[in-house]
Write an enzyme that holds these catalytic residues in place. Structure first.
Site, PDB file in Angstrom:
ATOM      1  N   SER A  42       0.801  -1.234   0.000  1.00 46.91           N
ATOM      2  CA  SER A  42       0.000   0.000   0.000  1.00 46.91           C
ATOM      3  C   SER A  42       0.828   1.276   0.000  1.00 46.91           C
ATOM      4  CB  SER A  42      -0.937   0.015   1.217  1.00 46.91           C
ATOM      5  OG  SER A  42      -0.194  -0.072   2.419  1.00 46.91           O
ATOM      6  N   ASP A 345      -4.176   7.697   8.472  1.00 45.10           N
ATOM      7  CA  ASP A 345      -5.304   6.839   8.848  1.00 45.10           C
ATOM      8  C   ASP A 345      -4.974   5.802   9.910  1.00 45.10           C
ATOM      9  OD1 ASP A 345      -3.701   5.088   7.478  1.00 45.10           O
ATOM     10  OD2 ASP A 345      -5.137   4.636   5.882  1.00 45.10           O
ATOM     11  N   HIS A 348      -1.089   4.533   7.529  1.00 46.79           N
ATOM     12  CA  HIS A 348      -0.367   5.203   6.451  1.00 46.79           C
ATOM     13  C   HIS A 348      -0.158   6.682   6.769  1.00 46.79           C
ATOM     14  CE1 HIS A 348      -2.741   1.813   4.765  1.00 46.79           C
ATOM     15  NE2 HIS A 348      -1.574   1.524   4.218  1.00 46.79           N
TER      16      HIS A 348
END
Length: 383
Positions: A42, A345, A348
């Site tokens: 990610s 979040d 991240h």
């Protein structure tokens, strides 16, 4: 006497020659990159997870406020805006690297991104065999590499340039990858041999680099892991730790960061080994750990709030993070000034943090060896 002098001169020349070789092999060579090829999870996913997901079960990154600082309609990036890979592309004057999945016309000119949110360095079969069956993607590093190998002939067929030459002119971003390999067992409360697991992760990364070198790859940017002990998600998971477990300056958990740094040192050792085996290849280590950790040490210096551990987007608890009520879910709010936050979040980072990290890697002390941009006509990075 003449014989002794001759031996002395010969020894001096040998030492001088050896020193020259060592210095030369520790410096990157300037190259005008024509594209970026990316593998990872990610941290570098520019939208693959959206195209791999069931339309009825889209990931959090498909929903507002993801992308609200830059892309606006959520692009699938796990941030409020751009990622490190995006800032690298901007600096090189290249297009933002499109996700492979869902792309209609894949080309070297556009660059190709195989990184997928939730990806692991090891194949899914490894985790299933150990009873770890979290709902995570099956697009491991090995799978990403296999897909690239399969499409490579078609990529090259559409150009008059030699295939090896095109890959040689690409910056290959190898990660970050491996963090999820530790996260999934931990989230299920499974006991693992961390040392053995890290050895397997490094072997997977090293093997992928060797395969890409055989195909013509010349320049690799290989990131290490983040300081997990500063992550809002990890801090929430370990919220029952005693006061002595926390760093009084940053509020992070040093024990977790030290484990990560040990893993990073092992990765660097392997990259040095590969560099000696392939002296004509540039293998650059990106120090994500320290490039990020400085924001927790001196947040105001870098334009962040004085309490940089809390997530911008989230709800509840000391770190504005609650498992099951993460960013992107209905009713979860987000801050109005994400550029002042490090964490986006819980897992991240914000665009602002990624931008400063990219600057530190492209033109700062967080790349080993440092990039040589002399052939671009500029000695500084302006992202």
């Amino acid at each position: 006497m003449a014989s002794s002098l001759k031996k002395l001169i010969s020894s001096f020349l040998l030492v001088l020659y050896s020193t020259t070789i060592i210095v030369a092999s520790s410096e990157s060579r300037c190259r005008r990159f024509t594209s970026i090829i990316s593998f990872g999870d990610s941290i570098a996913d520019t939208g693959n997870i959206l195209h791999l997901s069931d339309v009825n079960h889209l990931p959090q990154t498909a929903f507002f406020p993801y992308g609200e600082s830059f892309f606006h309609p959520p692009s699938g990036r796990a941030s409020d805006g751009r990622l490190i890979i995006d800032f690298i592309a901007e600096f090189l004057g290249l297009p933002y690297v499109p996700p492979y999945f869902g792309s209609q016309n894949v080309s070297f000119e556009q660059g190709i991104n195989f990184a997928v949110y939730g990806a692991t360095a090891l194949d899914r079969a490894y985790f299933v065999a150990k009873g770890i069956e979290s709902d995570f993607t099956n697009v491991s590093l090995g799978v990403q590499l296999d897909i690239f190998k399969q499409i490579l002939p078609n990529l090259c067929a559409s150009s008059s340039r030699d295939c090896r030459e095109m890959l040689g002119d690409s910056l290959i971003l190898m990660g970050e990858i491996g963090g999820n390999d530790f996260f999934y067992p931990s989230s299920e409360g499974k006991s693992i041999n961390e040392t053995k697991l890290q050895d397997l992760i490094i072997k997977a990364i090293s093997s992928a680099i060797v395969d890409l070198i055989a195909l013509g790859g010349k320049t690799f940017l290989v990131p290490g892991g983040f300081p997990a002990g500063c992550s809002a998600a990890c801090l929430t998971q370990y919220q029952n730790a005693t006061e002595e477990d926390y760093d009084p300056l940053t509020g992070c958990i040093p024990r977790l960061n030290e484990l990560g740094e040990h893993d990073n040192e092992q990765l660097k050792t392997e990259l040095k080994r590969l560099q000696k085996l392939y002296p004509d290849v540039n293998i650059i280590y990106a120090d994500y750990h320290n490039s990020l950790y400085r924001f927790y040490q001196e947040p105001a210096k870098y334009g962040f709030k004085n309490k940089p551990l809390a997530a911008c987007c989230g709800v509840g608890g000391k770190y504005n993070f609650t498992i099951g009520k993460e960013c992107g879910y209905e009713g979860v709010s987000y801050c109005q000034n994400p550029s002042e936050y490090v964490n986006w979040d819980g897992y991240h980072l914000t665009e602002a943090a990624y931008q400063k990290m990219a600057e530190g890697i492209l033109n700062g002390p967080y790349a080993t060896p440092a990039f040589d941009w002399s052939c671009l006509g500029s000695g500084t990075v302006d992202t």
